[in-house]
Design a protein around this motif. Structure first.
Motif, short mmCIF file in Angstrom:
data_model
loop_
_atom_site.label_atom_id
_atom_site.label_comp_id
_atom_site.label_asym_id
_atom_site.label_seq_id
_atom_site.Cartn_x
_atom_site.Cartn_y
_atom_site.Cartn_z
N ASP A 1 0.87 -1.24 -0.04
CA ASP A 1 -0.10 0.11 -0.05
C ASP A 1 0.67 1.28 0.02
OD1 ASP A 1 0.93 -0.32 2.62
OD2 ASP A 1 -0.84 -0.01 3.60
N GLY A 2 2.19 1.14 -0.10
CA GLY A 2 2.99 2.25 -0.14
C GLY A 2 3.65 2.57 1.05
N ASP A 3 3.36 2.02 2.17
CA ASP A 3 3.88 2.39 3.56
C ASP A 3 5.31 1.67 3.51
OD1 ASP A 3 1.58 3.42 4.68
OD2 ASP A 3 0.90 1.99 5.64
N LEU A 4 6.30 2.31 4.37
CA LEU A 4 7.53 1.89 4.64
C LEU A 4 7.20 1.27 6.24
CD1 LEU A 4 9.79 4.27 3.03
CD2 LEU A 4 9.36 1.92 2.49
N ILE A 5 7.72 0.00 6.38
CA ILE A 5 7.78 -0.51 7.87
C ILE A 5 9.25 -0.36 8.36
CG2 ILE A 5 7.08 -2.15 9.34
CD1 ILE A 5 4.38 -0.55 7.92
N ASP A 6 9.66 0.47 9.32
CA ASP A 6 10.79 0.22 10.06
C ASP A 6 10.89 -0.64 11.33
OD1 ASP A 6 11.78 2.14 8.15
OD2 ASP A 6 11.31 3.81 9.33
N CYS A 7 11.92 -1.62 11.25
CA CYS A 7 12.14 -2.45 12.20
C CYS A 7 12.89 -1.69 13.46
CB CYS A 7 12.53 -3.69 11.60
SG CYS A 7 11.59 -4.77 10.49
N VAL A 8 12.47 -1.27 14.35
CA VAL A 8 12.86 -0.28 15.21
C VAL A 8 13.43 -1.24 16.60
CG1 VAL A 8 13.02 1.58 16.62
CG2 VAL A 8 12.16 1.69 14.43
N LEU A 9 14.64 -0.97 17.09
CA LEU A 9 14.96 -1.71 18.49
C LEU A 9 14.04 -1.46 19.27
CD1 LEU A 9 18.66 -1.41 18.45
CD2 LEU A 9 17.63 -3.41 18.03
N LEU B 1 -1.08 -5.72 5.36
CA LEU B 1 -0.83 -5.37 3.88
C LEU B 1 0.72 -5.61 3.97
CD1 LEU B 1 -3.10 -3.01 2.36
CD2 LEU B 1 -3.05 -5.61 1.99
N TRP B 2 1.30 -5.06 4.99
CA TRP B 2 2.90 -4.92 4.98
C TRP B 2 3.69 -6.30 5.03
CZ3 TRP B 2 6.47 -6.47 8.79
CH2 TRP B 2 5.55 -6.65 10.08
N SER B 3 2.95 -7.28 5.51
CA SER B 3 3.43 -8.50 5.78
C SER B 3 3.21 -9.42 4.63
CB SER B 3 2.91 -9.26 7.03
OG SER B 3 1.64 -9.37 6.94
N PHE B 4 2.61 -9.08 3.60
CA PHE B 4 2.05 -10.02 2.38
C PHE B 4 3.54 -10.32 1.65
CE2 PHE B 4 -2.59 -8.76 1.52
CZ PHE B 4 -2.83 -9.00 3.02
N SER B 5 4.59 -9.63 1.81
CA SER B 5 5.92 -9.85 1.13
C SER B 5 6.50 -11.09 1.63
CB SER B 5 6.70 -8.78 1.09
OG SER B 5 7.11 -8.37 2.28
N GLY B 6 6.21 -11.43 2.84
CA GLY B 6 6.90 -12.57 3.68
C GLY B 6 7.90 -12.24 4.48
N GLU B 7 8.06 -10.70 4.41
CA GLU B 7 9.07 -10.30 5.40
C GLU B 7 8.66 -10.03 6.78
OE1 GLU B 7 12.40 -9.17 4.60
OE2 GLU B 7 12.52 -9.85 2.52
N SER B 8 9.52 -10.01 7.68
CA SER B 8 9.15 -9.73 8.93
C SER B 8 10.28 -8.95 9.81
CB SER B 8 8.74 -11.00 9.70
OG SER B 8 9.99 -12.04 10.00
N CYS B 9 9.87 -8.54 10.92
CA CYS B 9 11.04 -7.97 11.82
C CYS B 9 11.67 -8.65 12.53
CB CYS B 9 10.30 -6.51 12.48
SG CYS B 9 10.10 -5.28 11.73
N PRO B 10 13.06 -8.79 12.87
CA PRO B 10 13.72 -9.45 13.71
C PRO B 10 13.55 -9.33 15.08
CG PRO B 10 15.27 -8.12 12.40
CD PRO B 10 13.79 -7.57 12.23
N GLU B 11 13.65 -10.42 15.84
CA GLU B 11 13.32 -10.51 17.29
C GLU B 11 14.00 -9.21 17.92
OE1 GLU B 11 11.45 -12.31 19.20
OE2 GLU B 11 10.82 -13.44 17.59
N GLY B 12 13.71 -8.69 19.00
CA GLY B 12 14.10 -7.55 19.72
C GLY B 12 13.90 -6.34 18.98
N THR B 13 13.15 -6.23 17.96
CA THR B 13 12.71 -5.06 17.06
C THR B 13 11.17 -5.15 17.30
OG1 THR B 13 12.57 -5.89 14.88
CG2 THR B 13 14.57 -5.16 15.77
N ILE B 14 10.49 -3.96 16.85
CA ILE B 14 9.03 -3.57 16.51
C ILE B 14 8.94 -3.03 15.18
CG2 ILE B 14 8.55 -3.82 19.14
CD1 ILE B 14 7.90 -0.68 18.44
#
Length: 332
Positions: free
Chosen positions: A113-121, A160-173
């Motif tokens: 949808d155009g969003d950028l999802i940042d995985c932040v500590l 929608l952001w998770s449809f790519s199959g990507e996810s944030c690492p443990e210890g991040t949100i």
């Protein structure tokens, strides 16, 4: 805002699944889940749905949350004189503000949808900008109420952001990145991410604000749950929005109103599109000087790395088609 201690935390739990309803007695606590019902009717019954993706966010308020729909201001200046000096100063202020709320990312995920999802500590999220939380880290999530413990792995995408199959690492949100365009759509930089200040009423009478409210009061409550059908309603213009939410409150409907709110909303002004998005909100003074949506200020502490507050929910319900619910659970 109260000191953040383990005994005064308010914990939120978010879950999303599609399946048939299995109705049972209501439980207490905060969760979101998607379910597919047998018919196309919108149901208001409480249903027990196996938790899938937990999200915990502690709340820094002595507040407790019902249903409110916010209308919007449609009168924005139509003709404005362009002043380069003032525009450059405004842009500088916006960029300084973005540096405060957009934290350094370990990883960035592009959403359809155009969003950028940042995985932040997790210890760098906006909540820890608060003076009373500086240098601290999130507590371990508490035990959930009976009947709300996860029993299996997640088997489907729900945002929608998770449809790519990507996810944030443990210890991040995952945090939805705020852009200059997001801030420029607001009535002012100071009010970005906040509700319009107005007299709050429990009933449904107000000017230009169409809403329905159901509530209970008069006792001591330690939790509440609501199942809400998710739709993608059309709004007439950028400054209107539509939502469905649970609203836990304490205090009177004056300046001492405290709220914890969660649900879904369509808000082109806040997000720049017409997707229904999972949101949270809080205030300690009836929306005057405290509180904000999602993680746009210090307030909620998130510990889950699979759900982004403010991100689009998918799938949604359709007329004479599939029906999808979210279940919201808040408990003390």
């Amino acid at each position: 805002m109260a000191p953040w201690t383990k005994t005064r935390n308010k914990w939120y739990y978010f879950d999303h699944r599609r399946r048939q309803h299995q109705c049972t007695q209501p439980q207490t606590g905060l969760a979101e889940e998607t379910t597919q019902t047998i018919s196309s009717n919108m149901a208001s019954s409480y249903c027990k749905i196996s938790p899938i993706i937990p999200i915990f966010v502690s709340f820094l308020l002595v507040a407790s949350s019902v249903c409110s729909v916010h209308s919007s201001e449609t009168d924005r200046p139509a003709n404005q004189t362009f002043r380069p000096g003032e525009e450059l100063e405004k842009l500088k202020i916006i960029r300084d503000h973005l540096l405060k709320i957009n934290k350094p990312a370990v990883k960035t995920i592009q959403s359809p949808d155009g969003d950028l999802i940042d995985c932040v500590l997790s210890h760098l999220q906006p909540a820890f900008d608060h003076p009373q939380l500086k240098g601290q880290k999130p507590l371990d999530p508490p035990e959930r109420p009976k009947g709300h413990n996860p029993t299996g792995a997640v088997s489907e995408d729900f945002q929608l952001w998770s449809f790519s199959g990507e996810s944030c690492p443990e210890g991040t949100i995952p945090i939805r990145r705020t852009t200059e365009e997001d801030v420029l759509r607001a009535s002012s930089i100071g009010r970005f991410g906040r509700k319009v200040r107005r007299h709050v009423r429990r009933d449904s009478s107000s000017n230009g604000h169409e809403h329905a409210v159901g509530y209970v009061t008069g006792d001591q409550y330690y939790g509440a749950k609501a199942s809400i059908n998710v739709w993608a309603p059309r709004v007439a213009n950028q400054y209107e929005f539509s939502l469905s939410q649970m609203w836990v409150i304490s205090g009177s409907f004056g300046d001492d109103l405290n709220t914890i709110e969660a649900g879904w909303q369509v808000s082109p002004e806040l997000y720049g599109d017409n997707y229904p998005r999972f949101f949270t909100y809080w205030t300690t003074d009836a929306y005057q000087a405290t509180g904000c949506y999602n993680l746009l200020c210090s307030g909620f502490v998130q510990t889950n790395n699979r759900i982004a507050i403010g991100a689009a929910i998918s799938p949604t319900s359709s007329y004479k088609g599939g029906q999808f619910d979210i279940s919201l659970l808040v408990w003390k």
